[in-house]
Design a protein around this motif. Structure first.
Motif, PDB file in Angstrom:
ATOM      1  N   GLY A 173       7.238   8.461   1.843  1.00 17.51           N
ATOM      2  CA  GLY A 173       6.230   9.297   2.227  1.00 17.51           C
ATOM      3  C   GLY A 173       4.916   9.237   1.139  1.00 17.51           C
ATOM      4  N   ALA A 174       3.763   9.892   1.270  1.00 14.12           N
ATOM      5  CA  ALA A 174       2.890   9.751   0.228  1.00 14.12           C
ATOM      6  C   ALA A 174       2.102  11.381   0.285  1.00 14.12           C
ATOM      7  CB  ALA A 174       1.761   8.778   0.706  1.00 14.12           C
ATOM      8  N   LEU A 175       1.756  11.866  -0.963  1.00 16.53           N
ATOM      9  CA  LEU A 175       0.832  12.849  -1.160  1.00 16.53           C
ATOM     10  C   LEU A 175      -0.608  12.469  -1.149  1.00 16.53           C
ATOM     11  CD1 LEU A 175       1.027  15.920  -1.698  1.00 16.53           C
ATOM     12  CD2 LEU A 175       0.986  15.684  -3.902  1.00 16.53           C
ATOM     13  N   SER A 176      -1.334  13.007   0.014  1.00 13.75           N
ATOM     14  CA  SER A 176      -2.820  12.398  -0.086  1.00 13.75           C
ATOM     15  C   SER A 176      -3.674  13.617   0.498  1.00 13.75           C
ATOM     16  CB  SER A 176      -2.817  11.355   0.866  1.00 13.75           C
ATOM     17  OG  SER A 176      -2.111  10.297   0.444  1.00 13.75           O
ATOM     18  N   PRO A 177      -4.891  13.364   0.244  1.00 10.14           N
ATOM     19  CA  PRO A 177      -5.928  14.354   1.019  1.00 10.14           C
ATOM     20  C   PRO A 177      -5.638  14.160   2.444  1.00 10.14           C
ATOM     21  CG  PRO A 177      -7.023  12.952  -0.669  1.00 10.14           C
ATOM     22  CD  PRO A 177      -5.551  12.379  -0.489  1.00 10.14           C
TER      23      PRO A 177
END
Length: 268
Positions: A177-181
């Motif tokens: 996963g990725a934490l992104s805007p």
């Protein structure tokens, strides 16, 4: 009476100074063109995107020319401090960044969310992400958050120099996963063929210490001239409907305005 008139005239001159002194000048803008739909290159290699269009509109309103100096996101603040650029594209006006640079008024707000494979049960909590490979962009508020709250709890936080690299490794199954805007993910990655099997999950990730309520242009400490020019230009394009028109073009009816304009105490 004459003294009062002199004071009023002086105040008016001061208010207009940013416009008058900057007219015809060329300003260098730090930009990371790997962040669609906010900043990217069009088919001809020309800078474009939401932030680029907003910046161009401000520069036009203030009668200055803006040239883009491209670098990675994490190099933008060092470039600003080294006077390689005059201001940098909008970023979160966090308390940590305020120690190094000043900010314009807020330009917009975008929540941060976790993007994962469709059907994944992962949630943006350290318990759920323990042992998982989660990407963040170097120098971002998402990286600061993940390193503070997730990495100490066993989450493998992987920093990338740009969002393109994150999207490529998500599609190649090298990340969980990725934490992104969220808006960048929704109107960028998720609309591309390689993003069709992914989705945003869980609530907005927030932190009153690390995060800002909005993004703003970065300027050097004490550079009131550039700061005032950006603030005046931003006020003009918001008042005449240009900001709303550009936002509508890229993001439709999503609300992105910040309730107040000032960045003072935005991230306590």
């Amino acid at each position: 009476m004459m003294l009062k008139a002199h004071v009023v005239a002086l105040a008016a001159l001061t208010f207009c100074s940013a416009s008058a002194l900057a007219a015809g000048e060329t300003l260098r803008v730090g930009a990371d063109l790997t962040y669609p739909p906010f900043q990217y290159r069009d088919v001809n290699g020309k800078p474009t995107g939401f932030e680029i269009d907003i910046t161009n509109a401000i520069c036009k309103a203030m009668e200055v020319k803006c040239d883009y100096v491209v670098s990675s996101f994490d190099a933008e603040i060092p470039s600003l401090m080294a006077k390689k650029v005059d201001f940098i594209s909008p970023l979160g006006a966090t308390s940590k960044r305020k120690k190094s640079i000043d900010f314009s008024h807020f330009v917009y707000h975008v929540p941060s969310q976790l993007v994962v494979h469709k059907g994944s049960t992962l949630q943006p909590t350290p318990e759920s992400l323990q042992g998982k490979n989660i990407a963040v962009q170097q120098g971002s508020i998402q990286e600061m958050y993940a390193n503070k709250y997730w990495a100490p709890k066993g989450v493998n936080v992987k920093a990338y120099p740009d969002q393109d690299g994150i999207y490529q490794d998500l599609a190649a199954d090298r990340l969980d996963g990725a934490l992104s805007p969220s808006v960048a993910v929704t109107f960028g990655f998720l609309q591309k063929p390689e993003g069709k099997d992914f989705e945003l999950t869980g609530p907005e990730v927030r932190d009153d210490v690390l995060f800002s309520i909005g993004s703003a242009y970065g300027v050097r400490k004490g550079d009131e001239k550039t700061q005032q020019l950006l603030n005046e230009g931003l006020a003009k394009i918001m008042a005449d409907g240009t900001w709303q028109k550009i936002k509508q073009h890229y993001f439709g009816d999503i609300t992105m305005k910040v309730a107040r304009t000032e960045t003072t105490d935005a991230a306590k």
